[in-house]
Each structure stands twice: as C-alpha cells, then as structure tokens.
Design a protein around this motif. Structure first.
Motif, PDB file in Angstrom:
ATOM      1  N   VAL A  41      44.850  30.652  27.100  1.00  0.00           N
ATOM      2  CA  VAL A  41      45.545  30.160  25.911  1.00  0.00           C
ATOM      3  C   VAL A  41      44.982  30.834  24.667  1.00  0.00           C
ATOM      4  O   VAL A  41      45.719  31.242  23.758  1.00  0.00           O
ATOM      5  N   HIS A  42      43.656  30.984  24.625  1.00  0.00           N
ATOM      6  CA  HIS A  42      43.017  31.654  23.492  1.00  0.00           C
ATOM      7  C   HIS A  42      43.476  33.097  23.373  1.00  0.00           C
ATOM      8  O   HIS A  42      43.734  33.605  22.264  1.00  0.00           O
ATOM      9  N   ALA A  43      43.606  33.780  24.506  1.00  0.00           N
ATOM     10  CA  ALA A  43      44.061  35.172  24.486  1.00  0.00           C
ATOM     11  C   ALA A  43      45.476  35.275  23.928  1.00  0.00           C
ATOM     12  O   ALA A  43      45.778  36.160  23.117  1.00  0.00           O
ATOM     13  N   LEU A  44      46.354  34.367  24.355  1.00  0.00           N
ATOM     14  CA  LEU A  44      47.728  34.371  23.849  1.00  0.00           C
ATOM     15  C   LEU A  44      47.759  34.033  22.364  1.00  0.00           C
ATOM     16  O   LEU A  44      48.561  34.592  21.603  1.00  0.00           O
ATOM     17  N   HIS A  79      48.229  30.313  36.191  1.00  0.00           N
ATOM     18  CA  HIS A  79      47.645  31.464  35.516  1.00  0.00           C
ATOM     19  C   HIS A  79      48.767  32.325  34.944  1.00  0.00           C
ATOM     20  O   HIS A  79      49.858  32.405  35.521  1.00  0.00           O
ATOM     21  N   VAL A  80      48.502  32.962  33.825  1.00  0.00           N
ATOM     22  CA  VAL A  80      49.465  33.890  33.232  1.00  0.00           C
ATOM     23  C   VAL A  80      49.461  35.169  34.060  1.00  0.00           C
ATOM     24  O   VAL A  80      48.440  35.858  34.154  1.00  0.00           O
ATOM     25  N   ARG A  81      50.603  35.469  34.647  1.00  0.00           N
ATOM     26  CA  ARG A  81      50.705  36.648  35.519  1.00  0.00           C
ATOM     27  C   ARG A  81      51.461  37.803  34.855  1.00  0.00           C
ATOM     28  O   ARG A  81      51.281  38.954  35.238  1.00  0.00           O
ATOM     29  N   LYS A  82      52.306  37.475  33.862  1.00  0.00           N
ATOM     30  CA  LYS A  82      53.148  38.519  33.292  1.00  0.00           C
ATOM     31  C   LYS A  82      53.466  38.199  31.840  1.00  0.00           C
ATOM     32  O   LYS A  82      53.755  37.053  31.489  1.00  0.00           O
ATOM     33  N   LEU A 111      43.005  37.480  29.982  1.00  0.00           N
ATOM     34  CA  LEU A 111      44.053  37.137  30.958  1.00  0.00           C
ATOM     35  C   LEU A 111      43.709  37.835  32.269  1.00  0.00           C
ATOM     36  O   LEU A 111      44.385  38.763  32.702  1.00  0.00           O
ATOM     37  N   SER A 112      42.674  37.374  32.887  1.00  0.00           N
ATOM     38  CA  SER A 112      42.087  38.098  34.024  1.00  0.00           C
ATOM     39  C   SER A 112      42.990  38.134  35.247  1.00  0.00           C
ATOM     40  O   SER A 112      42.739  38.911  36.172  1.00  0.00           O
ATOM     41  N   PHE A 113      44.044  37.294  35.281  1.00  0.00           N
ATOM     42  CA  PHE A 113      44.952  37.294  36.426  1.00  0.00           C
ATOM     43  C   PHE A 113      46.276  37.994  36.102  1.00  0.00           C
ATOM     44  O   PHE A 113      47.228  37.909  36.870  1.00  0.00           O
ATOM     45  N   LEU A 128      45.851  44.156  36.945  1.00  0.00           N
ATOM     46  CA  LEU A 128      47.035  44.685  36.258  1.00  0.00           C
ATOM     47  C   LEU A 128      47.703  45.780  37.082  1.00  0.00           C
ATOM     48  O   LEU A 128      47.051  46.733  37.506  1.00  0.00           O
ATOM     49  N   LYS A 129      49.008  45.628  37.285  1.00  0.00           N
ATOM     50  CA  LYS A 129      49.776  46.613  38.056  1.00  0.00           C
ATOM     51  C   LYS A 129      50.734  47.418  37.182  1.00  0.00           C
ATOM     52  O   LYS A 129      51.053  48.556  37.508  1.00  0.00           O
ATOM     53  N   VAL A 130      51.223  46.803  36.095  1.00  0.00           N
ATOM     54  CA  VAL A 130      52.170  47.489  35.207  1.00  0.00           C
ATOM     55  C   VAL A 130      51.654  47.385  33.782  1.00  0.00           C
ATOM     56  O   VAL A 130      51.410  46.292  33.273  1.00  0.00           O
ATOM     57  N   LEU A 131      51.481  48.533  33.126  1.00  0.00           N
ATOM     58  CA  LEU A 131      51.122  48.596  31.713  1.00  0.00           C
ATOM     59  C   LEU A 131      52.187  49.424  31.007  1.00  0.00           C
ATOM     60  O   LEU A 131      52.260  50.638  31.189  1.00  0.00           O
ATOM     61  N   ASP A 132      53.039  48.762  30.222  1.00  0.00           N
ATOM     62  CA  ASP A 132      54.134  49.446  29.528  1.00  0.00           C
ATOM     63  C   ASP A 132      54.023  49.174  28.032  1.00  0.00           C
ATOM     64  O   ASP A 132      54.390  48.113  27.544  1.00  0.00           O
TER      65      ASP A 132
END
Length: 660
Positions: free
Chosen positions: A29-32, A69-72, A91-93, A118-122
């Motif tokens: 939540v802090h990261a967001l 967990h926040v996934r995306k 957001l480690s997950f 992380l699998k996708v970084l756009d």
C-alpha cells in the motif's frame, strides 16, 4: 490454567489472521501511495479512486491482485505526468509493470532491479531520460522489456545478457550510444579472461538464450551486429551508426556525436608513427619547387570548378520543389531540421503532394471547419472521391524530429482502420517548403450529426433514422474497441465527430487525433457534467489513447444528444447530463427528454436508450461492460424498420378521415 491462556492467544492469532488475510501488505500500500504521490498531473483522473483510507487497493484502477498481493499494474495511455517512484520495489510479488504511453519524466529507478518476480516491464512511449540502470540485469524472471520511444541515453547495459528468460526487448527510438552488447567481442577467450569487464557480461546477448523479438533501431549505436543476432530483421538496427550494407544508417553528421574514441597508442606504435612522420617530412623537403607550384595551380582550378557546380546546383534547387528521400536528411528553409519518412511504416499509405491537394481544395479556399490548431478543407480529387483535408497549424520552428515520428505513427494508426462506420484515411501530405503536414480523409457528403441535430436540417432526422444512426455508431465503436489490436479510441467522441453519408449512415472520424503529437503540458480538459468525476471529452492536448470507459461514457452522452436534440452544454440549460439525470432515473419521465420536433417515437426504443445510458454513466474502471455488450443490446431491441412511424402515420390519417 494453561487452557485459559491458550484460548485468548488463539483469539488474538485469529484476529490477526482475519485482519491481514483480506488486504494487501502495508508495504505494498505504501508503494502504491508513493507512486501516486509521484504523479503531478492526472488529466483523465484515472487515479481518482486510489483512496488510501477506506478502499481496497485491489479495487483501484489499473491494480490487479491475487492471493492478497499486487501482481500487476497496468495504466497505459492515460497521459500521467510525473516520476516513477523508487518505492515500487516494495511490490515484491509484482509480475507486470505496464505504464506505456504516458508522459512520465525523469530516470528509471535502479530499485526496479529488486523485483525478482517481474515478467513484463513496459515503460515505452514516455519521456524518460538518463541511462538504463544496469540493475535491470537482476530481473531474473523478466520475459519482456519495452523502453522504446523515450529519451534514454548512455550505453545498453551488458547485464541484459544475463536474462535467460528474456524473449522480447524493445529499445528503439532513444538516444543510446555504444555498441550492441556482444558486437565487439571477437575473441571469446579474451572475453572470458575479462578483457571486456565482468566475465558474466562480456558476451552480452550472445550469452543468453535467443531473443524472439528485439528492436535497437533509431539510436546512435556503432560497431557491428553481433553474429548471434543475425537472425533478427535488419529493420531492428536501422537508423543507427552501424556500418552494414543491408541497413539504413544515420547521416555521418549525426554519427559524429557517437563516434567511438580513438584507440590509445602504445610506445611501439608511437615509435613507428614518429619514424613515419620523419620520413614524410624528408620526402616533402626533397620535392622540387616546380612540383609544388603545379599542385597549387591544380588545386585552384579544382576549387573553381567545384564552386561553379555549387552555384549551379543552388540555382536549380530554387526552381524545384523539395524532394525528400526516404530516411535521408533534408533541410527546411528556416533551420536545419531533419525530416525522415519511414517507408516501412507508411508503405501502404498514399502520399499526396501539396500541389494536388491545393487544386482539389480550390487553392485551399473551401474551408469547412477550423480551430486554433487546424483547418479542415473540402475538396474533389480529379477522377476520385470527395475529400476532407486536415491541415496542421503547427509552426515550422516548433516542429522537431520527435514530433515528425509521432505524426507518421499517427498516420499509420489511422490508416489501419477499415470499417463501414469509421471514416477512411486516404493518405497524408508531408512537404518542407512551404511547411506542410496534412491528413486526407474520405468526405461524408451529408455533413456532421451535430449540424443535423442543432441547425435547420434537424427535421430530417426522424426517430427511425436516429435509431439507425445510434446502431451505426455503436458498431463503429465496437470495431475500434474489440475487433482490432491495438485498440483505438476516439479522442473527442461527440456529434461533431460523427459524419453522415448520403443515406445518413454514420462514420466516426477522429479529426482531432493528430493533436496527440503535440503533448503539451497545459491541461484544458473539460467535463460534460460538472458533477461527474470522469472527463468524457478530454483535451486534445493529451494522448489519444484514453481509457475505453471514457469512450463508453461519451457514447451515453451522445445517445442523450441524439434523442433530445439538445447540445451537450448551453448557457441557458447548462450541462445536458445534469438536465437529463432526473428523467433517466425514472422510466415514466423519460419521454420528457425526447426532441419536441419529433412527432412520433417508440416507447420500447426509448426504454432501451434509457437502460443503455444508465449503463454508460455508471461504468467504473473495473466493470466488465464493453461496447460489444452495448451494441448487442441496441441491435436486439431497437426498431429500425420504421413500422411504428408508419403505424402512427396511418392512425393519424384515419383520425382525420373520421373527423371530416
């Protein structure tokens, strides 16, 4: 006693479990929160429901969770302006971070390298600067990296070669220097001994498993193409300073800034060089005087011939129009601005000359629309269709290579749209003298829907005709939202964006779409309703690819405009949505919304319109309503046969006959 102690402990444990099992971790939540704090401009208010006090982050726009967990995070094309918060590493997950097509500035935080899942970084199509952090090489699970269309500088990190799962890498259209990692490794033994730095990174992309997609084009890369990347199309390397006969390089002037430093001379080289220089000096001193005089005379003659050729060429150029050779440098009259035409991107789009359009539009005197940013002309091509020509009013001194690239991408994007209810782009015009950027559309000869609704010709739109137009617009939006990839949204969806053919078939025309090229900082967004949080007619100064929900909301407003005949906003009545909201909530009052000029309408159709409007207005980012659902509902329930009007007309004649 032990049992009495055990029970409270069990209750506390259960409460803690219930408290944490239904929400994401506080660190996430802090990261967001930090991410939102880093956003300084949110023109479409997509982060308006990011309420940190009383809402679940998993319900926030663009945030997707699983197992608490926040996934995306997927917030694309929303014109967010600001910085990427380094706290996102908490957001480690996280599996996917997609922030494509915004206006993010600053550098890519190196802390992103801590996202091990992380699998996708756009982060493509933003305004990011600075180098690519080498910590990205620590993304052990990464499959796709997209950093295209930014202003990134420095060298491509060799650490990317460690990413064994990486399948797609897009670094095109930045300002990257140096070589493609692996291109300068000619001796594997030297590389493994550490000649090029870290043993793990020396081989660059020649160490990792093969990339399926990679694009390094339009940077300032030098050297050669690594042999391990020979399988990639040559277009993946064009527009650089790479010397290869199969690709199109930048000009020598441009590549000068990216030239590799000269190799330092060792003592042996220096000794040999000194001996050679001395030998040359001795040979020069031994030459007779008559030979030197001959050289001087010859030089003067050659210089005179060259100067005469330059004068003749300059005079000829003044008499001829500017010819732009694909991906070659040309200069405008006022400044040395580089103009490139991507022949691959625009190969299927017709290019018109300004001269031909000037003739078709009667010396550009036949103006059918204008604004501070553009002028729209009507024209007739000889032996061809009627056309509408949109001419950009941007000044030459404000036009850059960056804007040119986006203009050409916009042309290619519009050219791919092919549907009976979507306006057809016929071509474009690019010229340097005079400065010209134009879009050429097929003209719909019956004018705009706005003209028919709000001026003297409104009486031509019977109830049945209006229902037919509504279904046509819905079909067009359904095509744009669900039937093409990537999706396309109308920049300013209103009655002025709907053109009508001779038989009143609607065509959606995004005449304002080109304005996304400008990407200015000011925010002139305006809302249809002063009580609604979502702006449905976003400023043309922001990116065209707004969220689809915005288009659906605007479609609801358009339905009210078609049925009522009222403009979306007027001084006397205020906003259309504010005026109509009391009626659309109660079915029995909905008839008060109908255009008074209509003599007959169908109650069942009106009820369907009311239901659809309610759906469009209540949609939220996480709702699953699509234009496909809306279109199906309208097609199944609206009557476009005109039977109700014929019946009403017959009854009217019968009443007249009886009364006489």
């Amino acid at each position: 006693m032990k049992g009495m102690i055990f029970i409270p402990l069990m209750c506390v444990t259960l409460l803690l479990f219930l408290d944490t099992s239904g929400a994401v971790l506080p660190t996430e939540v802090h990261a967001l929160t930090e991410f939102k704090e880093g956003v300084i401009d949110d023109p479409f208010l997509v982060l308006s429901n990011w309420n940190f006090i009383d809402s679940d982050p998993c319900n926030w726009f663009g945030v997707h969770c699983s197992d608490f967990h926040v996934r995306k995070i997927n917030i694309s094309g929303c014109s967010l302006k600001g910085f990427i918060a380094k706290e996102l590493f908490q957001l480690s997950f996280l599996h996917e971070l997609i922030l494509h097509g915004n206006s993010l500035i600053g550098s890519i935080p190196k802390e992103i390298g801590l996202l091990k899942h992380l699998k996708v970084l756009d982060l493509g199509k933003n305004q990011l600067t600075g180098p690519i952090p080498h910590e990205i090489g620590d993304l052990v699970s990464i499959v796709k990296i997209n950093l295209q269309l930014n202003a990134l500088t420095g060298m491509i990190p060799a650490e990317l070669g460690k990413l064994k799962n990486l399948l797609e890498l897009r670094l095109d259209r930045n300002k990257l220097l140096g070589t493609v990692p692996g291109a300068n490794v000619t001796d594997v033994a030297d590389a493994m001994r550490g000649t090029y730095g870290s043993n793990n990174n020396a081989l660059g992309f020649c160490r990792a498993s093969p990339l399926k997609v990679a694009d390094f084009s339009f940077n300032y890369l030098v050297g050669t193409i690594p042999k391990c990347l020979d399988y990639l199309p040559r277009a993946s390397f064009q527009g650089n300073c790479i010397m290869n006969k199969d690709i199109k390089p930048r000009t020598p002037e441009q590549c000068g800034v990216a030239a590799p430093p000269a190799k330092p001379l060792n003592s042996e080289d220096l000794k040999n060089r000194t001996a050679e220089d001395k030998q040359d000096a001795d040979s020069h001193s031994a030459k007779p005087a008559w030979l030197l005089a001959l050289k001087v005379v010859t030089g003067v003659m050659v210089g005179s011939v060259f100067l005469a050729a330059l004068i003749i060429a300059a005079r000829r150029c003044k008499r001829r129009p500017l010819i732009i050779i694909p991906w070659k440098k040309s200069q405008t009259r006022k400044e040395n601005m580089e103009i490139f035409i991507d022949t691959d991107m625009l190969k299927d789009v017709r290019r018109y000359s300004r001269h031909d359009l000037e003739i078709a539009c009667e010396d550009f005197s036949n103006i059918i629309g204008s604004s501070s940013d553009s002028v729209v002309y009507k024209g007739n091509m000889k032996g061809g269709p009627e056309i509408a020509v949109i001419s950009l009013c941007n000044k030459e001194e404000h036009w850059t290579s960056y804007l040119e690239l986006y203009f050409q991408k916009e042309v290619a994007d519009l050219a791919r749209l092919k549907h009976e209810n979507v306006g057809k782009l016929l071509g474009y015009c690019i010229e340097g003298i005079p400065f010209t950027r134009m879009l050429v559309f097929e003209y719909a000869s019956n004018g705009t829907l706005s003209e028919h609704l709000h001026y003297e010709e409104g009486c031509q739109l019977s109830w049945t005709r209006r229902m037919t137009i509504i279904i046509g617009i819905a079909k067009g939006l359904k095509y744009l939202h669900t039937e093409i990839e990537p999706v396309f949204t109308i920049s300013e969806l209103n009655s002025s964006a709907v053109y009508l053919t001779d038989d009143f078939s609607p065509k959606l025309v995004d005449f304002e779409s080109w304005k996304t090229i400008l990407m200015r900082s000011e925010n002139n967004s305006s809302c249809i309703s002063n009580e609604e949080a979502m702006c449905v007619q976003p400023s043309s100064l922001h990116a065209r690819h707004l969220d689809i929900q915005g288009n659906i909301y605007a479609f609801g407003v358009l339905l009210l405009e078609i049925v009522s005949g009222r403009p979306t906003m007027c001084k006397e009545k205020g906003y259309l949505v504010d005026w109509a909201k009391d009626y659309i909530e109660e079915p029995e009052k909905m008839s008060s919304v109908v255009d008074p000029s209509l003599k007959h309408f169908r109650d069942e159709d009106l009820e369907t319109i009311r239901e659809v409007v309610n759906i469009c207005f209540r949609i939220r980012p996480r709702d699953k309503v699509t234009m496909e659902d809306v279109c199906t509902m309208l097609e199944n329930k609206l009557d476009t046969t005109g039977s109700s009007e014929l019946k009403a007309s017959s009854l009217a004649w019968a009443e007249i006959a009886l009364s006489s």
